[in-house]
Design a protein around this motif. Structure first.
Motif, PDB file in Angstrom:
ATOM      1  N   ASP A   1      62.206  14.782  28.827  1.00 16.79           N
ATOM      2  CA  ASP A   1      63.492  15.153  29.355  1.00 16.79           C
ATOM      3  C   ASP A   1      63.857  14.831  30.936  1.00 16.79           C
ATOM      4  OD1 ASP A   1      65.979  16.111  29.674  1.00 16.79           O
ATOM      5  OD2 ASP A   1      65.995  17.319  27.517  1.00 16.79           O
ATOM      6  N   SER A   2      64.508  14.109  31.160  1.00 16.03           N
ATOM      7  CA  SER A   2      64.905  13.808  32.506  1.00 16.03           C
ATOM      8  C   SER A   2      65.593  15.095  33.085  1.00 16.03           C
ATOM      9  CB  SER A   2      65.711  12.529  32.713  1.00 16.03           C
ATOM     10  OG  SER A   2      66.810  12.718  32.013  1.00 16.03           O
TER      11      SER A   2
ATOM     12  N   SER B   1      62.452  17.357  34.506  1.00 14.96           N
ATOM     13  CA  SER B   1      61.523  16.447  35.065  1.00 14.96           C
ATOM     14  C   SER B   1      61.636  16.091  36.561  1.00 14.96           C
ATOM     15  CB  SER B   1      61.278  15.111  34.270  1.00 14.96           C
ATOM     16  OG  SER B   1      61.121  15.656  32.679  1.00 14.96           O
ATOM     17  N   ASP B   2      60.630  16.049  37.077  1.00 19.29           N
ATOM     18  CA  ASP B   2      60.613  15.511  38.558  1.00 19.29           C
ATOM     19  C   ASP B   2      59.890  14.257  39.017  1.00 19.29           C
ATOM     20  OD1 ASP B   2      58.261  16.572  38.080  1.00 19.29           O
ATOM     21  OD2 ASP B   2      58.011  17.650  40.090  1.00 19.29           O
ATOM     22  N   ARG B   3      59.499  13.732  37.807  1.00 14.23           N
ATOM     23  CA  ARG B   3      58.578  12.496  37.959  1.00 14.23           C
ATOM     24  C   ARG B   3      58.513  11.530  36.887  1.00 14.23           C
ATOM     25  NH1 ARG B   3      54.625  13.381  42.371  1.00 14.23           N
ATOM     26  NH2 ARG B   3      54.859  15.610  43.091  1.00 14.23           N
ATOM     27  N   VAL B   4      58.356  10.051  36.808  1.00 11.93           N
ATOM     28  CA  VAL B   4      57.897   9.327  35.878  1.00 11.93           C
ATOM     29  C   VAL B   4      56.629   8.890  35.754  1.00 11.93           C
ATOM     30  CG1 VAL B   4      58.632   7.293  35.015  1.00 11.93           C
ATOM     31  CG2 VAL B   4      60.354   8.711  36.186  1.00 11.93           C
TER      32      VAL B   4
ATOM     33  N   THR C   1      56.551   4.846  28.904  1.00  7.80           N
ATOM     34  CA  THR C   1      57.137   5.564  30.258  1.00  7.80           C
ATOM     35  C   THR C   1      57.527   6.943  29.659  1.00  7.80           C
ATOM     36  OG1 THR C   1      57.391   3.498  31.319  1.00  7.80           O
ATOM     37  CG2 THR C   1      58.454   5.545  31.971  1.00  7.80           C
ATOM     38  N   LEU C   2      57.306   8.004  30.466  1.00  8.80           N
ATOM     39  CA  LEU C   2      57.834   9.431  29.879  1.00  8.80           C
ATOM     40  C   LEU C   2      58.463  10.159  31.281  1.00  8.80           C
ATOM     41  CD1 LEU C   2      54.634  10.683  27.835  1.00  8.80           C
ATOM     42  CD2 LEU C   2      57.054   9.934  26.901  1.00  8.80           C
TER      43      LEU C   2
END
Length: 551
Positions: A23-24, A27-30, A148-149
């Motif tokens: 969940d973007s 989250s702070d990274r990909v 990609t998460l």
């Protein structure tokens, strides 16, 4: 900060952040996960449900990877030989450039193919982000696909030492937004389950194959709470021979982890109990792999005739599984010889060990002489030797649950054929003879014939009370006869240094007959075994039999 500090033992030991997974907003990274094919392996599409097939698939994968590495090494060695034999090629550094590349390739194959790349996108650069999601700078021509998460670095770092080091290495890359990781196709399912576990501290299925894949991923990415979770979950499932062997054949680094010890201990206990009676399951035990036979032969509760029989069985197993003598000697030296309790073997069998071609002569001499010196010592010295041997070797001096109890025999040829036999029985095993049990000693020889002692709980001559009896028997059957004078004696707490004579007789043995005394001590069974009994010294009943062949 010390990552993975939560217990995570049952899914409720840590906070549940499952809502934040991918969940973007949280989250702070990909994280870009590049999936690459397993190296030169057949990709099996079917869903493997059974744990046996999972084990075979994993084993085949390891074997094929080893074959690929061996083939690569052979190719490099062949190229080097060609270079040496070629008169035209000149090498100042000892290796041509293409050969050096081959050597590096071999080294790479031996490493676990996992890579991380940190990339930076300018804030708000959506086009660059989309481009990154669809491709990667890491050899994308080999990739099957990229997942990609959105990830939270604090959550992953708290659970995984691997990600903790990635996000806190103090370098510029640790502050960048995108992380790219490369894994094999066979690792994808386990890694995705691992990411979900680090958020939720639980797994939605108990299928053993899924749990094992998760365990492999948890070990690779250093998630100890997940390893504990998987270990306890597998431990709670029904154990089978196949699953027990599979747990014991996990990669060495996993077996050595403290989190897995309860599972491997349970697997060992299951196999030891299952195959406690080797003679009953002989074919199954002979079919066991090395890790299985090591567990069986390490057990103190092994029910077998004698340590001689354990040694013979180990020889048979080794010849079946390792037909090449050189490899068999190596296995004996590194794995099997320390499982055999040579001090508990008979002197006749120890003599055969010295001439057995399964051993290096130096090793055989060391094992036999060590056993003989131990046998020659007084009981208190034997206890001292066993305690000084150390934790790893102390069990070598422990007697198993032999069907034929070990003895000490002293033989004389002059002035006449005579032998003195010492038989020690523990209070617990004597108590188990009630109400009608019998225990036999190992065989010993006198006058060219084989004899044995047997102790039992029986009725006295009048049939009034149950009592302790001791008998002497001859093994051989047929027309052979052997006249023998015999005496039975016992040590008591009142005269610990001496044996007190209790019975004597004579008999001409033929056709496997046995003679002796039905009530050796002249007391009832309860009085003989009572707490104040004078016949047990430190819980041990010390019996002696003297035999002389009459001329």
């Amino acid at each position: 900060m010390d990552s993975d500090s939560s217990d995570g033992s049952s899914g409720s030991g840590g906070s549940d952040f499952g809502f934040a997974f991918n969940d973007s907003n949280f989250s702070d990274r990909v994280l870009s996960i590049e999936i690459i094919p397993d190296p030169k392996l057949k990709i099996e599409i079917e869903d493997v449900e059974d744990i046996v097939y999972w084990a075979r698939k994993r084993k085949r994968r390891r074997e094929e990877m080893k074959e690929n590495n061996d083939a690569k090494v052979d190719m490099v060695m062949q190229r080097e030989e060609q270079a040496v034999n070629c008169d035209v090629l000149e090498m100042e550094d000892g290796l041509a450039d293409d050969e050096r590349e081959e050597e590096e390739a071999v080294g790479m194959l031996e490493e676990l193919p996992s890579a991380i790349e940190m990339t930076t996108n300018p804030p708000g650069d959506d086009e660059a982000s989309e481009k990154h999601n669809s491709s990667t700078n890491m050899d994308s021509s080999k990739s099957l696909h990229v997942r990609t998460l959105h990830i939270s670095s604090p959550i992953l770092a708290a659970k995984s030492r691997f990600f903790y080091k990635v996000f806190s290495n103090g370098m510029k890359e640790s502050e960048q937004r995108h992380v790219t990781i490369q894994i094999h196709a066979s690792e994808e399912a386990g890694f995705m389950d691992l990411l979900k576990f680090m958020y939720s501290n639980t797994l939605t299925t108990t299928r053993p194959t899924v749990v094992l894949d998760l365990l492999m991923a948890a070990d690779k990415f250093e998630v100890k709470s997940c390893m504990r979770y998987c270990s306890r979950l597998l431990w709670s499932l029904r154990m089978t021979c196949e699953s027990a062997l599979l747990y014991l054949e996990l990669p060495f680094n996993i077996l050595m982890a403290d989190e897995i010890l309860p599972l491997t201990d349970a697997a060992k206990q299951f196999l030891a109990l299952r195959f406690r009676d080797i003679t009953k399951f002989q074919e199954e035990v002979l079919d066991l792999p090395l890790v299985g036979i090591e567990v069986v032969l390490s057990s103190d509760d092994l029910q077998i005739a004698s340590e001689d029989a354990v040694y013979d069985f180990a020889l048979k197993w080794a010849r079946i599984h390792y037909p090449k003598p050189e490899k068999r000697r190596e296995i004996w030296k590194s794995h099997l010889c320390h499982l055999i309790r040579f001090p508990c073997m008979t002197c006749r069998k120890l003599k055969k060990v010295l001439t057995c071609n399964e051993f290096d002569s130096e090793l055989a001499s060391k094992l036999v002489f060590e056993a003989l010196f131990y046998k020659a010592e007084a009981p208190y010295r034997q206890r001292s030797i066993a305690s000084e041997a150390g934790k790893n070797l102390n069990y070598r001096y422990v007697e198993r649950a032999y069907k034929y109890r070990p003895i000490k025999a002293v033989e004389f040829e002059k002035p006449g054929q005579q032998c003195v036999i010492y038989l020690d029985l523990k209070r617990d095993e004597v108590a188990c003879l009630f109400p009608g049990g019998r225990v036999y000693s190992e065989a010993f020889h006198l006058g060219g014939q084989g004899f044995f002692l047997s102790a039992n709980c029986n009725m006295d001559q009048q049939g009034a009370i149950q009592c302790f009896g001791l008998f002497l028997g001859m093994q051989e059957k047929g027309s052979v006869s052997c006249p023998v004078d015999y005496k039975f004696a016992v040590r008591t707490s009142q005269a610990e240094e001496e044996y007190v004579s209790k019975y004597k007789g004579n008999y001409t043995f033929t056709s496997g007959k046995a003679v002796g005394c039905r009530n050796l001590f002249g007391v009832s069974w309860s009085a003989f075994l009572g707490a104040d009994s004078i016949y047990f010294i430190n819980g041990i009943l010390h019996l002696r039999a003297e035999l002389t062949v009459r001329e």
